[in-house]
Design an enzyme around this catalytic site. Structure first.
Site, PDB file in Angstrom:
ATOM      1  N   ASP A  85      47.083  43.849  42.583  1.00 16.18           N
ATOM      2  CA  ASP A  85      48.105  44.326  41.641  1.00 16.18           C
ATOM      3  C   ASP A  85      48.694  45.616  42.194  1.00 16.18           C
ATOM      4  O   ASP A  85      48.175  46.208  43.151  1.00 16.18           O
ATOM      5  CB  ASP A  85      47.533  44.539  40.235  1.00 16.18           C
ATOM      6  CG  ASP A  85      46.322  45.458  40.218  1.00 16.18           C
ATOM      7  OD1 ASP A  85      46.410  46.572  40.773  1.00 16.18           O
ATOM      8  OD2 ASP A  85      45.285  45.060  39.667  1.00 16.18           O
TER       9      ASP A  85
ATOM     10  N   LYS B  78      51.468  40.608  38.866  1.00 25.64           N
ATOM     11  CA  LYS B  78      50.791  39.827  37.837  1.00 25.64           C
ATOM     12  C   LYS B  78      51.048  40.442  36.470  1.00 25.64           C
ATOM     13  O   LYS B  78      51.420  41.609  36.342  1.00 25.64           O
ATOM     14  CB  LYS B  78      49.290  39.741  38.102  1.00 25.64           C
ATOM     15  CG  LYS B  78      48.533  41.050  37.915  1.00 25.64           C
ATOM     16  CD  LYS B  78      47.046  40.867  38.180  1.00 25.64           C
ATOM     17  CE  LYS B  78      46.295  42.170  37.927  1.00 25.64           C
ATOM     18  NZ  LYS B  78      44.859  42.061  38.220  1.00 25.64           N
TER      19      LYS B  78
ATOM     20  N   ARG C 140      49.266  40.817  32.524  1.00 28.77           N
ATOM     21  CA  ARG C 140      47.984  40.756  31.821  1.00 28.77           C
ATOM     22  C   ARG C 140      48.207  41.028  30.345  1.00 28.77           C
ATOM     23  O   ARG C 140      48.940  41.953  29.971  1.00 28.77           O
ATOM     24  CB  ARG C 140      47.001  41.780  32.399  1.00 28.77           C
ATOM     25  CG  ARG C 140      45.626  41.749  31.754  1.00 28.77           C
ATOM     26  CD  ARG C 140      44.733  42.861  32.286  1.00 28.77           C
ATOM     27  NE  ARG C 140      44.414  42.688  33.678  1.00 28.77           N
ATOM     28  CZ  ARG C 140      43.427  41.933  34.128  1.00 28.77           C
ATOM     29  NH1 ARG C 140      42.685  41.245  33.283  1.00 28.77           N
ATOM     30  NH2 ARG C 140      43.185  41.841  35.426  1.00 28.77           N
TER      31      ARG C 140
ATOM     32  N   ASP D 217      34.917  39.574  38.603  1.00 36.95           N
ATOM     33  CA  ASP D 217      34.146  39.186  37.425  1.00 36.95           C
ATOM     34  C   ASP D 217      34.165  37.662  37.281  1.00 36.95           C
ATOM     35  O   ASP D 217      33.394  36.958  37.903  1.00 36.95           O
ATOM     36  CB  ASP D 217      34.684  39.887  36.183  1.00 36.95           C
ATOM     37  CG  ASP D 217      33.753  39.776  34.986  1.00 36.95           C
ATOM     38  OD1 ASP D 217      32.798  38.976  35.040  1.00 36.95           O
ATOM     39  OD2 ASP D 217      33.962  40.472  33.981  1.00 36.95           O
TER      40      ASP D 217
ATOM     41  N   GLY E  33      39.022  34.636  38.050  1.00 36.65           N
ATOM     42  CA  GLY E  33      40.312  34.013  37.744  1.00 36.65           C
ATOM     43  C   GLY E  33      41.479  34.704  38.415  1.00 36.65           C
ATOM     44  O   GLY E  33      42.334  34.055  39.028  1.00 36.65           O
TER      45      GLY E  33
END
Length: 327
Positions: free
Chosen positions: A179, A203, A205, A235, A238
């Site tokens: 990002d 991106k 979010r 994490d 994705g």
């Protein structure tokens, strides 16, 4: 072998560990040339934790190592209790070693009526009796300011870049940030990999939906190039998996993912193994269980770095010198 290192005069170093990541603790102790402090720790039937050190720590510089892995709240509480036990046992100094700093991602308020959990973490360790914190690759550098005392912020970048340099053609590398907010880190990576171009993944979010982001497009020169996608932690995988697909769709020849912390919450292993990355490189700041491993995964040891930092602190040396070469 002894569980302490004698220093000048009466000074002695003691390394204690919680139960979260015993492999890392043993590796750090081996690097230091000492045994871990014998410690009894167990859970009562209702989930409460009991800890007791098996040897005196009076007058010692105690380093209490715990990786904040799942179940994260249990291991944070255990480390807090160990700090309290050391304080009440008259330790000279207490350094909390958190290779992965729990709640570090909640370092500011995105919306009203939210906690700043990373600040609360520092306050808890201060209240327990910690004199110093040590952690690896904090999610945001300003987290150091939450603790009212010395904070040793260690970088895994030298370990990761040394390895990645051996896996790519440095004349054809583009370093990609997941990002726009981590471009500064990508710049440092690029400098260590030969000064190639930078790119970032644009991106979006939704702050109301955790662990979900949408990678839209890559901004920068990636066509025909070997890309290194860098982040501080993975994490659920994705965001990284989607970023890899976007980079490959933009014409990249290959993508290596490099990150410090492998949280790897389910279904990260599946996502990362199927996203098209040729390799995913992390360190062992967190334990990587068998069900989290996959063929493309490479895990590098962080123990030598932590051991050197502990030794510098104990010897009143310079932790900064581990990274910039200046004492």
């Amino acid at each position: 072998m002894s569980s302490t290192i004698a220093g000048n005069g009466e000074k002695s170093l003691v390394l204690a560990s919680g139960r979260a990541h015993p492999e890392l603790a043993n590796d750090v102790a081996r690097e230091l040339g000492i045994d871990l402090l014998p410690t009894t720790a167990y859970d009562f039937a209702n989930g409460e934790i009991y800890v007791r050190f098996g040897e005196s720590v009076r007058g010692s510089d105690v380093f209490i190592l715990q990786s904040h892995t799942a179940p994260i709240n249990q291991w944070i509480m255990e480390q807090l209790l160990m700090v309290d036990a050391a304080k009440r046992a008259s330790a000279r100094t207490i350094t909390v070693v958190q290779p992965f700093y729990g709640y570090a991602r909640q370092d500011k308020k995105h919306r009203g009526r939210e906690p700043i959990s990373a600040r609360l973490m520092s306050d808890l360790f201060t209240a327990a009796g910690a004199d110093r914190l040590m952690s690896v690759d904090l999610h945001a550098a300003q987290t150091q300011g939450f603790f009212d005392g010395p904070v040793d912020h260690l970088w895994a970048m030298p370990i990761l870049t040394d390895y990645v340099r051996s896996r790519v053609d440095t004349s054809n590398v583009t370093v990609v940030s997941p990002d726009a907010g981590r471009i500064r880190v990508a710049e440092q990576w690029a400098a260590k990999l030969g000064g190639g171009p930078l790119a970032f993944v644009h991106k979006t979010r939704d702050v109301t939906r955790p662990n979900q982001a949408v990678a839209n497009r890559v901004v920068g020169d990636v066509e025909g190039r070997d890309c290194v996608l860098v982040d501080d932690l993975i994490d659920t995988g994705g965001t990284i998996a989607e970023a890899v697909r976007v980079i490959l769709a933009a014409g990249a020849r290959s993508v290596i993912v490099a990150a410090t912390h492998g949280v790897l919450s389910d279904p990260a292993a599946q996502r990362l193994s199927e996203c098209g990355a040729s390799e995913v490189v992390i360190t062992d700041t967190l334990p990587i269980a068998a069900d989290k491993q996959f063929p493309q995964l490479t895990v590098l040891s962080i123990a030598p770095l932590i051991a050197r930092a502990i030794r510098e602190v104990f010897d009143d040396g310079s932790v900064t010198s581990l990274f910039d070469g200046n004492s």
